[in-house]
Design a protein around this motif. Structure first.
Motif, PDB file in Angstrom:
ATOM      1  N   GLN A   1      -6.867  -7.702  -5.171  1.00  0.00           N
ATOM      2  CA  GLN A   1      -6.820  -6.269  -5.457  1.00  0.00           C
ATOM      3  C   GLN A   1      -8.205  -5.834  -5.916  1.00  0.00           C
ATOM      4  O   GLN A   1      -8.809  -6.484  -6.765  1.00  0.00           O
ATOM      5  CB  GLN A   1      -5.809  -5.972  -6.566  1.00  0.00           C
ATOM      6  CG  GLN A   1      -4.392  -6.349  -6.182  1.00  0.00           C
ATOM      7  CD  GLN A   1      -3.450  -6.280  -7.372  1.00  0.00           C
ATOM      8  OE1 GLN A   1      -3.646  -6.951  -8.365  1.00  0.00           O
ATOM      9  NE2 GLN A   1      -2.431  -5.456  -7.258  1.00  0.00           N
ATOM     10  N   GLU A   2      -8.679  -4.720  -5.337  1.00  0.00           N
ATOM     11  CA  GLU A   2      -9.967  -4.188  -5.757  1.00  0.00           C
ATOM     12  C   GLU A   2      -9.943  -2.676  -5.682  1.00  0.00           C
ATOM     13  O   GLU A   2      -9.162  -2.093  -4.930  1.00  0.00           O
ATOM     14  CB  GLU A   2     -11.095  -4.749  -4.901  1.00  0.00           C
ATOM     15  CG  GLU A   2     -11.052  -4.316  -3.447  1.00  0.00           C
ATOM     16  CD  GLU A   2     -12.187  -4.897  -2.633  1.00  0.00           C
ATOM     17  OE1 GLU A   2     -13.345  -4.525  -2.881  1.00  0.00           O
ATOM     18  OE2 GLU A   2     -11.904  -5.731  -1.746  1.00  0.00           O
ATOM     19  N   MET A   3     -10.802  -2.059  -6.462  1.00  0.00           N
ATOM     20  CA  MET A   3     -10.966  -0.616  -6.384  1.00  0.00           C
ATOM     21  C   MET A   3     -12.041  -0.347  -5.336  1.00  0.00           C
ATOM     22  O   MET A   3     -13.120  -0.917  -5.384  1.00  0.00           O
ATOM     23  CB  MET A   3     -11.354  -0.037  -7.748  1.00  0.00           C
ATOM     24  CG  MET A   3     -10.285  -0.208  -8.816  1.00  0.00           C
ATOM     25  SD  MET A   3      -8.635   0.401  -8.344  1.00  0.00           S
ATOM     26  CE  MET A   3      -8.960   2.136  -8.076  1.00  0.00           C
ATOM     27  N   ASP A   4     -11.697   0.505  -4.370  1.00  0.00           N
ATOM     28  CA  ASP A   4     -12.580   0.797  -3.243  1.00  0.00           C
ATOM     29  C   ASP A   4     -12.643   2.313  -3.075  1.00  0.00           C
ATOM     30  O   ASP A   4     -11.727   2.921  -2.527  1.00  0.00           O
ATOM     31  CB  ASP A   4     -12.019   0.122  -1.984  1.00  0.00           C
ATOM     32  CG  ASP A   4     -12.861   0.347  -0.740  1.00  0.00           C
ATOM     33  OD1 ASP A   4     -13.988   0.850  -0.855  1.00  0.00           O
ATOM     34  OD2 ASP A   4     -12.373   0.007   0.355  1.00  0.00           O
ATOM     35  N   GLY A   5     -13.721   2.930  -3.589  1.00  0.00           N
ATOM     36  CA  GLY A   5     -13.872   4.375  -3.479  1.00  0.00           C
ATOM     37  C   GLY A   5     -12.760   5.148  -4.150  1.00  0.00           C
ATOM     38  O   GLY A   5     -12.304   6.158  -3.628  1.00  0.00           O
ATOM     39  N   GLY A   6     -12.273   4.656  -5.279  1.00  0.00           N
ATOM     40  CA  GLY A   6     -11.200   5.325  -6.005  1.00  0.00           C
ATOM     41  C   GLY A   6      -9.805   4.953  -5.533  1.00  0.00           C
ATOM     42  O   GLY A   6      -8.814   5.383  -6.117  1.00  0.00           O
ATOM     43  N   ARG A   7      -9.720   4.176  -4.453  1.00  0.00           N
ATOM     44  CA  ARG A   7      -8.431   3.722  -3.951  1.00  0.00           C
ATOM     45  C   ARG A   7      -8.219   2.262  -4.331  1.00  0.00           C
ATOM     46  O   ARG A   7      -9.170   1.498  -4.479  1.00  0.00           O
ATOM     47  CB  ARG A   7      -8.365   3.835  -2.429  1.00  0.00           C
ATOM     48  CG  ARG A   7      -8.469   5.256  -1.923  1.00  0.00           C
ATOM     49  CD  ARG A   7      -8.221   5.360  -0.440  1.00  0.00           C
ATOM     50  NE  ARG A   7      -9.086   4.486   0.332  1.00  0.00           N
ATOM     51  CZ  ARG A   7      -8.959   4.280   1.632  1.00  0.00           C
ATOM     52  NH1 ARG A   7      -8.016   4.877   2.312  1.00  0.00           N
ATOM     53  NH2 ARG A   7      -9.785   3.483   2.277  1.00  0.00           N
ATOM     54  N   LEU A   8      -6.947   1.885  -4.452  1.00  0.00           N
ATOM     55  CA  LEU A   8      -6.579   0.495  -4.690  1.00  0.00           C
ATOM     56  C   LEU A   8      -6.427  -0.169  -3.324  1.00  0.00           C
ATOM     57  O   LEU A   8      -5.595   0.242  -2.507  1.00  0.00           O
ATOM     58  CB  LEU A   8      -5.262   0.414  -5.465  1.00  0.00           C
ATOM     59  CG  LEU A   8      -4.692  -0.985  -5.713  1.00  0.00           C
ATOM     60  CD1 LEU A   8      -5.630  -1.804  -6.592  1.00  0.00           C
ATOM     61  CD2 LEU A   8      -3.306  -0.882  -6.337  1.00  0.00           C
ATOM     62  N   LYS A   9      -7.250  -1.178  -3.060  1.00  0.00           N
ATOM     63  CA  LYS A   9      -7.180  -1.940  -1.814  1.00  0.00           C
ATOM     64  C   LYS A   9      -6.588  -3.299  -2.136  1.00  0.00           C
ATOM     65  O   LYS A   9      -7.079  -3.995  -3.020  1.00  0.00           O
ATOM     66  CB  LYS A   9      -8.571  -2.106  -1.202  1.00  0.00           C
ATOM     67  CG  LYS A   9      -8.591  -2.961   0.052  1.00  0.00           C
ATOM     68  CD  LYS A   9     -10.012  -3.157   0.558  1.00  0.00           C
ATOM     69  CE  LYS A   9     -10.053  -4.080   1.754  1.00  0.00           C
ATOM     70  NZ  LYS A   9     -11.446  -4.360   2.168  1.00  0.00           N
ATOM     71  N   GLU A  10      -5.531  -3.658  -1.418  1.00  0.00           N
ATOM     72  CA  GLU A  10      -4.875  -4.942  -1.629  1.00  0.00           C
ATOM     73  C   GLU A  10      -4.830  -5.707  -0.317  1.00  0.00           C
ATOM     74  O   GLU A  10      -4.354  -5.182   0.687  1.00  0.00           O
ATOM     75  CB  GLU A  10      -3.458  -4.733  -2.141  1.00  0.00           C
ATOM     76  CG  GLU A  10      -3.411  -3.990  -3.461  1.00  0.00           C
ATOM     77  CD  GLU A  10      -2.009  -3.641  -3.867  1.00  0.00           C
ATOM     78  OE1 GLU A  10      -1.447  -4.364  -4.710  1.00  0.00           O
ATOM     79  OE2 GLU A  10      -1.470  -2.654  -3.336  1.00  0.00           O
ATOM     80  N   VAL A  11      -5.319  -6.925  -0.333  1.00  0.00           N
ATOM     81  CA  VAL A  11      -5.258  -7.803   0.829  1.00  0.00           C
ATOM     82  C   VAL A  11      -4.271  -8.916   0.466  1.00  0.00           C
ATOM     83  O   VAL A  11      -4.501  -9.680  -0.470  1.00  0.00           O
ATOM     84  CB  VAL A  11      -6.644  -8.377   1.190  1.00  0.00           C
ATOM     85  CG1 VAL A  11      -6.535  -9.306   2.394  1.00  0.00           C
ATOM     86  CG2 VAL A  11      -7.637  -7.251   1.459  1.00  0.00           C
TER      87      VAL A  11
END
Length: 128
Positions: free
Chosen positions: A103-113
Motif C-alpha cells: 500500500q502506498e500513497m500515490d498523488g493523494g490516492r491509495l494504491k494497493e498492489v
C-alpha cells in the motif's frame, strides 16, 4: 510517514480484477457481483497498531497489525492467514505465504498492489 495513510478511501479503479479473482479461485458469480461493488477502506492508527477496515456490500472486515510482528489477517477470499507487516520506503508491505500487499500513497490516492497465489491486482482508491 504512516500518518499519511490514515483516513477513508473509496475504490475508483481496479486493474486485472477479473483475472485476479478467477485466478485465486473465486467463483464466477461472485466475481460478477463484486466487479462494480463499492469498496471503502478506512485506515486508522492507535499507538503502534494500524487497522485497515474494508467495507463491502456483503461483508466488512478489519485487519489490525503492528509493524515487524506476525499478525493474523483475513484475505480477499475470507481466509485467515499469517503475515508480517513492515513500513518500507514509504509503503506498508504485508507478506505471508503466497501473499503480498503493498500500500502506498500515490498523488493523494491509495494504491494497493495485491499478489496472491501468483496473481496480481492493483486497486486505486480516492480519499473521501
Amino acid at each position: 510517514m504512516v500518518d499519511a495513510f490514515v483516513g477513508k478511501f473509496v475504490v475508483e479503479k481496479r486493474e486485472n480484477f477479473d483475472g485476479f479473482m478467477k485466478g485465486i479461485g473465486v467463483p464466477e458469480e461472485y466475481v460478477e457481483k463484486a466487479r462494480n461493488a463499492e469498496v471503502k477502506t478506512e485506515i486508522s492508527k492507535n499507538g503502534d497498531v494500524i487497522s485497515v477496515t474494508r467495507i463491502r456490500p456483503m461483508k466488512t472486515t478489519t485487519n489490525s497489525f503492528s509493524f515487524g510482528k506476525e499478525s493474523e489477517v483475513e484475505n480477499i477470499k475470507g481466509e485467515k492467514m499469517k503475515v508480517v507487516v513492515n513500513f518500507e520506503g514509504g509503503k506498508i508491505v504485508s507478506r505471508g505465504d503466497n501473499y503480498e500487499v503493498t500500500q502506498e500513497m500515490d498523488g493523494g490516492r491509495l494504491k494497493e498492489v495485491i499478489t496472491f497465489k501468483g496473481h496480481t491486482m492493483t486497486r486505486y482508491s480516492k480519499r473521501q
